[in-house]
Design a protein around this motif. Structure first.
Motif, short mmCIF file in Angstrom:
data_model
loop_
_atom_site.label_atom_id
_atom_site.label_comp_id
_atom_site.label_asym_id
_atom_site.label_seq_id
_atom_site.Cartn_x
_atom_site.Cartn_y
_atom_site.Cartn_z
N LEU A 1 -38.33 -72.41 -60.13
CA LEU A 1 -36.91 -72.27 -59.70
C LEU A 1 -36.18 -71.56 -61.14
O LEU A 1 -36.41 -72.31 -62.15
N GLU A 2 -35.65 -70.44 -61.07
CA GLU A 2 -34.82 -70.23 -62.21
C GLU A 2 -33.34 -69.77 -61.56
O GLU A 2 -33.32 -68.97 -60.61
N MET A 3 -32.53 -70.50 -61.81
CA MET A 3 -31.16 -70.50 -61.38
C MET A 3 -30.11 -70.14 -62.23
O MET A 3 -29.96 -70.41 -63.37
N PRO A 4 -28.86 -69.24 -61.62
CA PRO A 4 -27.89 -68.74 -62.36
C PRO A 4 -27.28 -69.91 -62.92
O PRO A 4 -26.86 -70.93 -62.21
N LEU A 5 -26.44 -70.13 -63.98
CA LEU A 5 -25.66 -71.00 -64.54
C LEU A 5 -24.09 -70.67 -64.12
O LEU A 5 -23.93 -69.23 -64.00
N PRO A 6 -23.18 -71.34 -63.74
CA PRO A 6 -21.93 -70.73 -63.17
C PRO A 6 -21.28 -70.05 -64.56
O PRO A 6 -21.43 -70.58 -65.62
N PRO A 7 -20.55 -69.13 -64.15
CA PRO A 7 -19.82 -68.31 -65.25
C PRO A 7 -18.79 -69.39 -66.08
O PRO A 7 -18.22 -70.27 -65.42
N GLU A 8 -18.33 -68.82 -67.22
CA GLU A 8 -17.57 -69.79 -68.17
C GLU A 8 -16.25 -69.95 -67.27
O GLU A 8 -15.55 -71.20 -67.55
N ALA A 9 -15.65 -69.11 -66.63
CA ALA A 9 -14.42 -69.43 -66.03
C ALA A 9 -14.54 -70.53 -64.99
O ALA A 9 -13.67 -71.19 -64.90
#
Length: 271
Positions: free
Chosen positions: A201-209
């Motif tokens: 699993l490679e998952m995106p991290l939430p954007p800074e905002a």
């Protein structure tokens, strides 16, 4: 296992969610152990790259110098990274230093041939554990070689735990899968193996905002009733809290390097 961005008002949720709310004494023991072990894995990982940078400055061609690998030992004063080789059929230290905190390397020494100290029996066990992992089958979820962190045993008769962790390949993503723990017994044989996910699993991290609004990268985890040491390691590596949703019963946890907090019982709220 699937990923979601879970928007939680952390400042409001954490004070009202006591860690003792829905945890047994055994679960609390598991959480305390996971926190300490996860912090140790992260520390060993950091020691390895800090010492590697210093070693390469002192030994421009490690292969020509006879370096065959590295281990990290420890004592009451801190960590002892050792890059080792072999002379006259014995394992010896080619480079040795000490790392005691965020200040970096101290007491670095690169030893000349013929003056290289022989590794202690405990350090030789760490090398043996490294070689067993090198020669065996390990999880490969990325094109890059996995990182290896070997936990120095508390006593000579204790097993040695080796953590094989997949490196992060892309900025803004968390390599959540591809990590495992391999336990090596005192006789030098593998006695247990534990993967921490069932898939890569490679998952995106939430954007800074979204992070500023309390969003966390949150993952379902079905292999344990509470978060484990790899979750602590990943939160520290990502330098941000991560959310873990465990099942039976449904519970949502916030994991950081400082601890693991129960945020909610029941299915996670999403918005």
């Amino acid at each position: 296992m699937r990923r979601l961005f879970l928007a939680i008002a952390l400042a409001a949720a954490v004070p009202s969610a006591s860690p003792a709310l829905a945890q047994t004494a055994e679960e609390q023991r598991m959480l305390d152990w996971a926190r300490e072990r996860g912090r140790l894995i992260f520390a060993l990982d950091r020691v390895a790259w800090v010492a590697t940078d210093d070693m390469r400055n002192r030994i421009p061609d490690p292969v020509a110098a006879g370096v065959r690998g590295y281990i990290v030992d420890r004592d009451e004063n801190g960590f002892i990274p050792i890059f080792f080789g072999e002379e006259d059929g014995r394992l010896v230290a080619i480079y040795r230093a000490r790392v005691t905190g965020p200040g970096g390397v101290s007491e670095p020494t690169d030893f000349a041939p013929g003056q290289r100290p022989v590794l202690t029996p405990r350090q030789a066990r760490l090398v043996q554990a490294l070689n067993i992992v090198r020669q065996g089958q390990v999880a490969r979820c990325t094109q890059a070689a996995p990182n290896v962190s070997i936990i120095p045993p508390e006593s000579d008769g204790d097993p040695i735990d080796v953590y094989v962790t997949a490196p992060q390949m892309r900025q803004g993503f968390l390599q959540f899968g591809g990590h495992e723990r391999i336990s090596i017994g005192p006789d030098g044989r593998e006695i247990a193996r534990r993967p921490f996910t069932r898939t890569c699993l490679e998952m995106p991290l939430p954007p800074e905002a979204m992070r500023r609004q309390g969003a966390m990268a949150t993952f379902n985890h079905v292999l344990d009733p509470v978060p484990n040491e790899i979750h602590v390691f990943l939160a520290m590596a990502a330098r941000m809290p991560i959310g873990i949703v465990t099942r039976n019963p449904d519970r949502t946890w916030q994991v950081t390097g400082d601890g693991i907090t129960l945020l909610q019982e029941g299915a996670p709220r999403r918005r």
